[in-house]
Design a protein around this motif. Structure first.
Motif, PDB file in Angstrom:
ATOM      1  N   LEU A  57       0.823  -1.207   0.000  1.00 25.05           N
ATOM      2  CA  LEU A  57       0.000   0.000   0.000  1.00 25.05           C
ATOM      3  C   LEU A  57       0.860   1.262   0.000  1.00 25.05           C
ATOM      4  CD1 LEU A  57      -2.901   0.983   0.030  1.00 25.05           C
ATOM      5  CD2 LEU A  57      -2.908   0.745   2.517  1.00 25.05           C
ATOM      6  N   ILE A  58       1.895   1.271   0.803  1.00 25.46           N
ATOM      7  CA  ILE A  58       2.814   2.417   0.844  1.00 25.46           C
ATOM      8  C   ILE A  58       3.497   2.588  -0.512  1.00 25.46           C
ATOM      9  CG2 ILE A  58       4.962   3.289   1.860  1.00 25.46           C
ATOM     10  CD1 ILE A  58       4.038   1.883   4.507  1.00 25.46           C
ATOM     11  N   LYS A  59       3.921   1.476  -1.097  1.00 28.00           N
ATOM     12  CA  LYS A  59       4.601   1.512  -2.395  1.00 28.00           C
ATOM     13  C   LYS A  59       3.704   2.110  -3.484  1.00 28.00           C
ATOM     14  CE  LYS A  59       6.612  -1.649  -5.774  1.00 28.00           C
ATOM     15  NZ  LYS A  59       6.797  -3.062  -6.098  1.00 28.00           N
ATOM     16  N   ARG A  60       2.408   1.785  -3.441  1.00 27.88           N
ATOM     17  CA  ARG A  60       1.476   2.319  -4.444  1.00 27.88           C
ATOM     18  C   ARG A  60       1.073   3.756  -4.138  1.00 27.88           C
ATOM     19  NH1 ARG A  60      -3.139  -2.035  -5.003  1.00 27.88           N
ATOM     20  NH2 ARG A  60      -3.461  -1.163  -2.965  1.00 27.88           N
ATOM     21  N   LEU A  61       1.046   4.133  -2.870  1.00 25.41           N
ATOM     22  CA  LEU A  61       0.589   5.459  -2.475  1.00 25.41           C
ATOM     23  C   LEU A  61       1.672   6.518  -2.622  1.00 25.41           C
ATOM     24  CD1 LEU A  61      -1.735   7.089  -1.278  1.00 25.41           C
ATOM     25  CD2 LEU A  61      -0.947   6.418   0.997  1.00 25.41           C
ATOM     26  N   LYS A  62       2.896   6.162  -2.317  1.00 25.79           N
ATOM     27  CA  LYS A  62       3.998   7.135  -2.318  1.00 25.79           C
ATOM     28  C   LYS A  62       4.144   7.884  -3.652  1.00 25.79           C
ATOM     29  CE  LYS A  62       8.125   7.516   0.377  1.00 25.79           C
ATOM     30  NZ  LYS A  62       7.549   8.222   1.482  1.00 25.79           N
ATOM     31  N   PRO A  63       4.114   7.197  -4.808  1.00 28.37           N
ATOM     32  CA  PRO A  63       4.241   7.937  -6.072  1.00 28.37           C
ATOM     33  C   PRO A  63       3.129   8.981  -6.288  1.00 28.37           C
ATOM     34  CG  PRO A  63       4.551   5.597  -6.463  1.00 28.37           C
ATOM     35  CD  PRO A  63       4.102   5.753  -5.033  1.00 28.37           C
ATOM     36  N   LEU A  64       1.951   8.715  -5.733  1.00 25.66           N
ATOM     37  CA  LEU A  64       0.862   9.682  -5.872  1.00 25.66           C
ATOM     38  C   LEU A  64       1.130  10.958  -5.073  1.00 25.66           C
ATOM     39  CD1 LEU A  64      -2.254   7.330  -5.628  1.00 25.66           C
ATOM     40  CD2 LEU A  64      -1.349   8.457  -7.664  1.00 25.66           C
ATOM     41  N   THR A  65       1.920  10.823  -4.012  1.00 20.50           N
ATOM     42  CA  THR A  65       2.237  12.001  -3.199  1.00 20.50           C
ATOM     43  C   THR A  65       3.494  12.711  -3.689  1.00 20.50           C
ATOM     44  OG1 THR A  65       3.505  10.715  -1.587  1.00 20.50           O
ATOM     45  CG2 THR A  65       1.151  11.014  -1.149  1.00 20.50           C
ATOM     46  N   GLU A  66       4.139  12.147  -4.716  1.00 21.90           N
ATOM     47  CA  GLU A  66       5.378  12.737  -5.237  1.00 21.90           C
ATOM     48  C   GLU A  66       5.261  13.127  -6.710  1.00 21.90           C
ATOM     49  OE1 GLU A  66       8.147   9.599  -4.399  1.00 21.90           O
ATOM     50  OE2 GLU A  66       8.264  10.105  -2.276  1.00 21.90           O
ATOM     51  N   ILE A  67       4.039  13.340  -7.188  1.00 18.44           N
ATOM     52  CA  ILE A  67       3.821  13.698  -8.590  1.00 18.44           C
ATOM     53  C   ILE A  67       4.444  15.061  -8.867  1.00 18.44           C
ATOM     54  CG2 ILE A  67       2.071  14.302 -10.315  1.00 18.44           C
ATOM     55  CD1 ILE A  67       0.241  12.251  -8.971  1.00 18.44           C
ATOM     56  N   ASP A  68       5.213  15.140  -9.953  1.00 16.73           N
ATOM     57  CA  ASP A  68       5.835  16.397 -10.367  1.00 16.73           C
ATOM     58  C   ASP A  68       4.816  17.201 -11.169  1.00 16.73           C
ATOM     59  OD1 ASP A  68       7.519  18.448 -11.039  1.00 16.73           O
ATOM     60  OD2 ASP A  68       8.748  17.263 -12.425  1.00 16.73           O
ATOM     61  N   ASP A 102      -1.985  19.115  -6.393  1.00 14.04           N
ATOM     62  CA  ASP A 102      -1.488  19.523  -5.071  1.00 14.04           C
ATOM     63  C   ASP A 102      -2.493  19.158  -3.983  1.00 14.04           C
ATOM     64  OD1 ASP A 102       0.893  20.449  -6.100  1.00 14.04           O
ATOM     65  OD2 ASP A 102       0.261  22.565  -6.155  1.00 14.04           O
ATOM     66  N   THR A 103      -3.770  19.366  -4.269  1.00 10.66           N
ATOM     67  CA  THR A 103      -4.812  19.003  -3.304  1.00 10.66           C
ATOM     68  C   THR A 103      -4.813  17.501  -3.060  1.00 10.66           C
ATOM     69  OG1 THR A 103      -6.179  20.884  -3.984  1.00 10.66           O
ATOM     70  CG2 THR A 103      -7.302  19.084  -2.848  1.00 10.66           C
ATOM     71  N   LEU A 104      -4.688  16.715  -4.136  1.00  9.12           N
ATOM     72  CA  LEU A 104      -4.630  15.260  -3.997  1.00  9.12           C
ATOM     73  C   LEU A 104      -3.422  14.858  -3.153  1.00  9.12           C
ATOM     74  CD1 LEU A 104      -5.720  12.432  -4.757  1.00  9.12           C
ATOM     75  CD2 LEU A 104      -4.229  12.534  -6.772  1.00  9.12           C
ATOM     76  N   LYS A 105      -2.267  15.426  -3.464  1.00  8.89           N
ATOM     77  CA  LYS A 105      -1.047  15.099  -2.716  1.00  8.89           C
ATOM     78  C   LYS A 105      -1.205  15.453  -1.236  1.00  8.89           C
ATOM     79  CE  LYS A 105       2.489  16.977  -4.860  1.00  8.89           C
ATOM     80  NZ  LYS A 105       3.504  17.530  -5.770  1.00  8.89           N
ATOM     81  N   GLU A 106      -1.765  16.629  -0.953  1.00  9.84           N
ATOM     82  CA  GLU A 106      -1.960  17.048   0.439  1.00  9.84           C
ATOM     83  C   GLU A 106      -2.947  16.132   1.164  1.00  9.84           C
ATOM     84  OE1 GLU A 106      -3.149  21.147   0.201  1.00  9.84           O
ATOM     85  OE2 GLU A 106      -1.216  21.748  -0.660  1.00  9.84           O
ATOM     86  N   SER A 107      -3.936  15.641   0.422  1.00 11.39           N
ATOM     87  CA  SER A 107      -4.928  14.743   1.030  1.00 11.39           C
ATOM     88  C   SER A 107      -4.344  13.377   1.337  1.00 11.39           C
ATOM     89  CB  SER A 107      -6.121  14.561   0.086  1.00 11.39           C
ATOM     90  OG  SER A 107      -6.758  15.779  -0.166  1.00 11.39           O
ATOM     91  N   LEU A 108      -3.433  12.914   0.489  1.00 12.48           N
ATOM     92  CA  LEU A 108      -2.880  11.566   0.655  1.00 12.48           C
ATOM     93  C   LEU A 108      -1.671  11.506   1.579  1.00 12.48           C
ATOM     94  CD1 LEU A 108      -3.145  10.265  -3.024  1.00 12.48           C
ATOM     95  CD2 LEU A 108      -4.738   9.891  -1.123  1.00 12.48           C
ATOM     96  N   GLU A 109      -0.987  12.614   1.745  1.00  6.84           N
ATOM     97  CA  GLU A 109       0.239  12.646   2.556  1.00  6.84           C
ATOM     98  C   GLU A 109       0.037  12.095   3.974  1.00  6.84           C
ATOM     99  OE1 GLU A 109       4.203  13.029   2.959  1.00  6.84           O
ATOM    100  OE2 GLU A 109       3.168  13.669   1.147  1.00  6.84           O
TER     101      GLU A 109
END
Length: 183
Positions: A53-64, A77-84
């Motif tokens: 789960l961490i492996k799949r979630l981490k890339p979503l929080t690091e999108i350039d 940015d909103t998605l990243k802030e929500s998932l962090e």
């Protein structure tokens, strides 16, 4: 499949078979063993789920977001802030001692399931808004194409007239080319 997955169904059958058995303590002992096996199984499942789960979630929080439109950048940015926070919590759960993971396995299992549901909800919300944005962009493009088409249709008679004028002077241009003189 591990040995626990094989033994657990057998233990549950034994638990059902001992229900109401007059042997003192047998039903309680089997029930305790089943509960213990379930806790170990749940703990193992949690430990297996967390890294994936961490492996799949981490890339979503690091999108350039470099090069993205302002609207898309804001949504990402909103998605990243929500998932962090979920990434941080899952990482924290993964680092818990095996002892703690064992005793709180059911609680952690529910928390992991709740986190999965929340992540899915955030991604679904992001996708929903993206679909709306795409629809708006397609509508805007369609409107622009309609304007261009209207402008081209207005220009067609002028192009036809220009073509006719060119055909009318074409013989004179040919004569100039042949003789080198313009009359």
């Amino acid at each position: 499949m591990n040995i626990l997955d094989t033994i657990l169904p057998v233990l549950r059958v034994a638990q059902a078979a001992t229900a109401g058995n007059p042997v003192p303590g047998l039903e309680g002992a089997i029930t305790s063993v089943v509960a213990l096996a379930e806790m170990v199984s749940t703990m193992k499942a949690n430990m297996d789920d967390l890294p994936d789960l961490i492996k799949r979630l981490k890339p979503l929080t690091e999108i350039d977001t470099v090069g993205c439109s302002d609207d898309l950048k804001q949504r990402l940015d909103t998605l990243k802030e929500s998932l962090e926070p979920y990434t941080n919590r899952l990482t924290s759960l993964e680092k818990k001692s095996k002892y703690k993971q064992f005793w709180k396995s059911k609680k952690y299992e529910k928390e992991i399931q709740d986190i999965k549901a929340s992540i899915a909800s955030h991604i679904q919300d992001f996708t929903f808004h993206n679909n709306i944005s795409i629809k708006i962009l397609v509508d805007q493009m369609s409107t622009k194409v309609d304007r261009v088409d209207t402008a081209v249709q207005r220009m067609e008679p002028q192009v036809g007239q220009t073509h006719k004028s060119v055909q009318e002077i074409a013989p004179e241009v040919r004569d100039v080319n042949k003789t080198g003189k313009y009359e």
